[in-house]
Design an enzyme around this catalytic site. Structure first.
Site, PDB file in Angstrom:
ATOM      1  N   HIS A   1      -5.161  -3.130  -2.729  1.00 34.07           N
ATOM      2  CA  HIS A   1      -4.715  -2.262  -3.826  1.00 34.07           C
ATOM      3  C   HIS A   1      -4.493  -3.028  -5.125  1.00 34.07           C
ATOM      4  O   HIS A   1      -3.922  -2.500  -6.064  1.00 34.07           O
ATOM      5  CB  HIS A   1      -3.429  -1.534  -3.441  1.00 34.07           C
ATOM      6  CG  HIS A   1      -3.627  -0.602  -2.296  1.00 34.07           C
ATOM      7  ND1 HIS A   1      -4.189   0.644  -2.437  1.00 34.07           N
ATOM      8  CD2 HIS A   1      -3.373  -0.762  -0.972  1.00 34.07           C
ATOM      9  CE1 HIS A   1      -4.258   1.229  -1.250  1.00 34.07           C
ATOM     10  NE2 HIS A   1      -3.780   0.390  -0.346  1.00 34.07           N
TER      11      HIS A   1
ATOM     12  N   LYS B   1     -11.858   0.535  -2.166  1.00 34.72           N
ATOM     13  CA  LYS B   1     -10.848   1.178  -2.995  1.00 34.72           C
ATOM     14  C   LYS B   1     -11.334   1.183  -4.446  1.00 34.72           C
ATOM     15  O   LYS B   1     -12.240   1.929  -4.772  1.00 34.72           O
ATOM     16  CB  LYS B   1      -9.489   0.537  -2.747  1.00 34.72           C
ATOM     17  CG  LYS B   1      -9.011   0.984  -1.359  1.00 34.72           C
ATOM     18  CD  LYS B   1      -7.778   0.388  -0.821  1.00 34.72           C
ATOM     19  CE  LYS B   1      -7.540   1.003   0.556  1.00 34.72           C
ATOM     20  NZ  LYS B   1      -6.708   0.195   1.432  1.00 34.72           N
TER      21      LYS B   1
ATOM     22  N   SER C   1       0.795  -1.221   0.000  1.00 34.56           N
ATOM     23  CA  SER C   1       0.000   0.000   0.000  1.00 34.56           C
ATOM     24  C   SER C   1       0.830   1.276   0.000  1.00 34.56           C
ATOM     25  O   SER C   1       0.347   2.314  -0.423  1.00 34.56           O
ATOM     26  CB  SER C   1      -0.970  -0.004   1.175  1.00 34.56           C
ATOM     27  OG  SER C   1      -0.281  -0.216   2.384  1.00 34.56           O
TER      28      SER C   1
HETATM   29  C1  LIG Z   1      -6.856  -0.016   2.827  1.00 36.17           C
HETATM   30  C2  LIG Z   1      -6.328  -1.326   3.193  1.00 36.17           C
HETATM   31  C3  LIG Z   1      -7.000  -2.147   4.102  1.00 36.17           C
HETATM   32  C4  LIG Z   1      -8.217  -1.679   4.832  1.00 36.17           C
HETATM   33  O1  LIG Z   1      -9.332  -1.680   4.041  1.00 36.17           O
HETATM   34  P1  LIG Z   1     -10.600  -0.809   4.487  1.00 36.17           P
HETATM   35  O2  LIG Z   1     -11.714  -1.415   3.766  1.00 36.17           O
HETATM   36  O3  LIG Z   1     -10.299   0.587   4.084  1.00 36.17           O
HETATM   37  O4  LIG Z   1     -10.701  -0.939   5.971  1.00 36.17           O
HETATM   38  C5  LIG Z   1      -6.504  -3.402   4.348  1.00 36.17           C
HETATM   39  N1  LIG Z   1      -5.373  -3.832   3.762  1.00 36.17           N
HETATM   40  C6  LIG Z   1      -4.676  -3.061   2.904  1.00 36.17           C
HETATM   41  C7  LIG Z   1      -3.438  -3.600   2.280  1.00 36.17           C
HETATM   42  C8  LIG Z   1      -5.113  -1.779   2.612  1.00 36.17           C
HETATM   43  O5  LIG Z   1      -4.426  -0.999   1.795  1.00 36.17           O
END
Ligand SMILES: *Cc1c(COP(=O)(O)O)cnc(C)c1O
Length: 634
Positions: free
Chosen positions: A451, A482, A423
């Site tokens: 991601h 995302k 990330s």
């Molecule tokens: C953003 C993210 C999460 C968390 O996801 P949310 O739905 O925003 O809580 C978990 N793992 C990774 C690698 C992330 O980038």
């Protein structure tokens, strides 16, 4: 309950640095030993090179419980004032030469034990005048588990209570030899525990303890035997003497610290929906920090689907999935997600964050070792912390290091967990190597595609597609929030593992299921991605185009995906460059410790499918300009 006496003495280069003792029950024993060991190894006087730990069972009948001496305080304006009080109190105990006793202490320093003074003969009786007489085997009845800092007052009160009850004891006088500590005490059964301040000049290291006894009432041998061997628990200590800090004060100090370190964070209010074009306080900005990679969060069809789901199913679900919170929408989305990722089954969670918490803590019991990439997302780290397993961190995407660590670890069950696309670095997990290692050493594999979904693989299906369906992890964690433009988390895997998680993952079981609007939106997004790979292709084009633009400007990046990091290093410079880009009309995040390691502060550029080549060129040009200005490029 059986009690145990635990004693720790620690030294460094043959000189004493720390000591502690407790009398406690079996359940608290292991924690006490750990805490004492830690204290010896992390002492302000240095790391102990010799720790003597002694644990002895103590029969309940052998332990005497004594009520704590009543505590009172006497503050004087001067040292002389306190000394006069001590003299008067000692005279009340029929001691004829108090000044002699006080001056013994005023001329004493660095004695580990106490002076033993006999008022019957007027002589010192301790067998070893250098070391003095020691008092051990005592503790309070308080639950002291959570006492982190040694509390001198409380330890002194326990000791004074034991000493005051010794055969033939008349009184104890204590003046600390700590140059920073000017409070002393006089203790006796008649007067209780009298705190006196000041008993010496600040900065003086003269002081010690003196036990005043009467040899016409006891033998020295019997007295020393009691002090060294009788097991005493002291009850009824007034805990209001513990130093207190308010939680608000603590929070205030923490915030001040963050501000000093340039790590204090605030929230920017965006006036418009999530789009590449936003405004903040009327300032138009081009957004380069959103995870809405495929521009679906504000897509008309997706919004429409969210609204329709809310109208049809309501605003909330009224219960967790195992009670009233399962409806046709969430089960349909689970089927679609499993299809999309090519697995047997899927399970929804409220967020990607709670998916990782629930999954890892449910799968790893105390016999499990979790091998976790050092750059894994915070939610994976927190899942590991919440689980009862042992976590072994391997170097970022370093398969040789991972294999070495697997070989060096004895475990019955093992898990490898990794971000799929990292990330903060935008690079891709070496999934073929991870699944091969997992097969070779019988490990379970989890990748987090937060991601990766909608970003990598020809049609945006993630790492499995990216690697041409040659390797398959056991479990995929994902987020709806995302590239899918909605909100929520999910996991995809075998039917068996999904069943297990529905029964064991606490963040799934004990939380109300997602609202229908979020699910309706995610269903529509998934439908759009599946129907046309145009947005995914456009995003992937932007990634390679922007990387080229950066490299044309002489700027390095490791990113291979929609997350493109530009490392700056210094926290302050990263913030300044982000501010300059902001002034130029680009919203780019500056990411700092603790999100990334210290001194690797960076711009984290997130691309969207709708960014145009011209916009990407403009950003690269502005970054180059800022780099030149800050001497990061020559
Ligand atoms: C953003 C993210 C999460 C968390 O996801 P949310 O739905 O925003 O809580 C978990 N793992 C990774 C690698 C992330 O980038």
């Amino acid at each position: 309950m059986k009690l145990y006496s635990v004693k720790m003495r620690a030294s460094k280069n043959n000189s004493h640095i720390s000591g502690a003792e407790k009398i406690i029950g079996k359940p608290a024993l292991a924690a006490a030993v750990t805490a004492m060991t830690k204290r010896a190894l992390e002492h302000s006087l240095g790391e102990a090179d010799f720790i003597n730990l002694k644990i002895e069972a103590a029969a309940k009948e052998d332990i005497t419980v004594l009520p704590a001496l009543p505590v009172s305080s006497c503050k004087s304006d001067t040292v002389d004032g306190s000394i006069k009080v001590i003299e008067a109190k000692l005279r009340e105990l029929d001691i004829s030469d108090p000044q002699k006793i006080i001056s013994l202490l005023q001329n004493c320093c660095h004695m580990r034990g106490a002076i033993l003074y006999d008022i019957y003969t007027g002589t010192r009786m301790e067998p070893d005048p250098i070391r003095g007489v020691r008092v051990t085997y005592m503790d309070s009845c308080l639950d002291t588990q959570s006492i982190i800092n040694k509390n001198h007052f409380y330890e002194a009160l326990v000791l004074a209570t034991k000493v005051a009850h010794a055969p033939g004891m008349v009184a104890e006088l204590c003046i600390s030899d700590d140059p920073n500590y000017t409070t002393g005490y006089l203790a006796s059964l008649k007067h209780g525990y009298l705190r006196l301040a000041p008993v010496k000049k600040y900065g003086s290291s003269h002081g010690g303890r003196i036990f005043i006894f009467d040899s016409s009432k006891t033998s020295v041998g019997r007295l020393i035997d009691y002090l060294e061997k009788a097991k005493i628990l002291v009850s009824g200590i007034d805990t209001s003497y513990f130093p207190k800090q308010s939680v608000t004060e603590y929070a205030q100090c923490s915030l001040a610290q963050l501000k000093k370190q340039q790590l204090y964070r605030t929230m920017t209010v965006i006036d418009t929906p999530q789009n590449k074009n936003i405004t903040v306080q009327q300032k138009p900005l081009l957004l380069f920090s959103s995870n809405d990679y495929l521009d679906l969060a504000n897509h008309p069809d997706v919004k429409q689907a969210a609204a329709a789901a809310a109208l049809a199913w309501g605003a909330g679900t009224g219960g967790s999935r195992l009670t009233t919170g399962t409806n046709g929408l969430n089960t349909l989305l689970e089927t679609k997600l499993a299809e999309f990722k090519g697995t047997e089954a899927a399970l929804l969670f409220n967020t990607g964050y709670t998916a990782n918490l629930g999954v890892i803590s449910a799968l790893a019991d105390k016999d499990t070792v979790i091998f976790s990439d050092e750059y894994n997302h915070a939610s994976i780290i927190d899942g590991c912390r919440l689980s009862k397993g042992t976590t072994v961190i391997y170097k970022h995407n370093d398969m040789a290091d991972l294999e070495a660590k697997i070989k060096n670890t004895a475990f019955s069950k093992g898990i490898i967990v990794s971000d799929s696309v990292f990330s903060m670095d935008g690079d891709i997990v070496n999934l073929p190597a991870i699944t091969a290692l997992a097969k070779k050493y019988t490990l379970f594999t989890i990748i987090d595609e937060a991601h990766a979904t909608g970003v990598i693989g020809q049609t945006g299906r993630g790492a499995v597609e990216y690697y041409g369906h040659t390797c398959h992890p056991d479990l995929i964690v994902g987020t709806l929030s995302k590239a899918l433009g909605s909100e929520g988390g999910f996991v995809c895997g075998s039917r068996l593992i999904i069943d297990y998680l529905a029964n064991k993952a606490r963040s799934f079981i004990f939380s109300t299921s997602q609202n229908p609007a979020a699910i309706g939106a995610a269903l529509k997004s998934l439908e759009l991605i599946t129907a046309s790979c145009e947005p995914v292709r456009s995003l992937q084009h932007n990634v390679s185009y922007f990387k080229q633009a950066l490299s044309g400007a002489g700027i390095k990046t490791t990113g291979e995906t929609a997350v493109i990091p530009v490392i700056i290093g210094n926290e302050q410079t990263a913030l300044q460059i982000a501010a300059e880009l902001y002034a130029a009309g680009f919203m780019v995040s500056a990411i700092r410790y603790p999100t990334v390691p210290e001194k690797t502060a960076r711009l984290r550029i997130a691309l969207m499918s709708s960014h145009t080549e011209q916009e990407l060129q403009n950003l690269a040009g502005s970054i180059k300009k800022a780099f030149l200005k800050h001497g990061l490029l020559s």
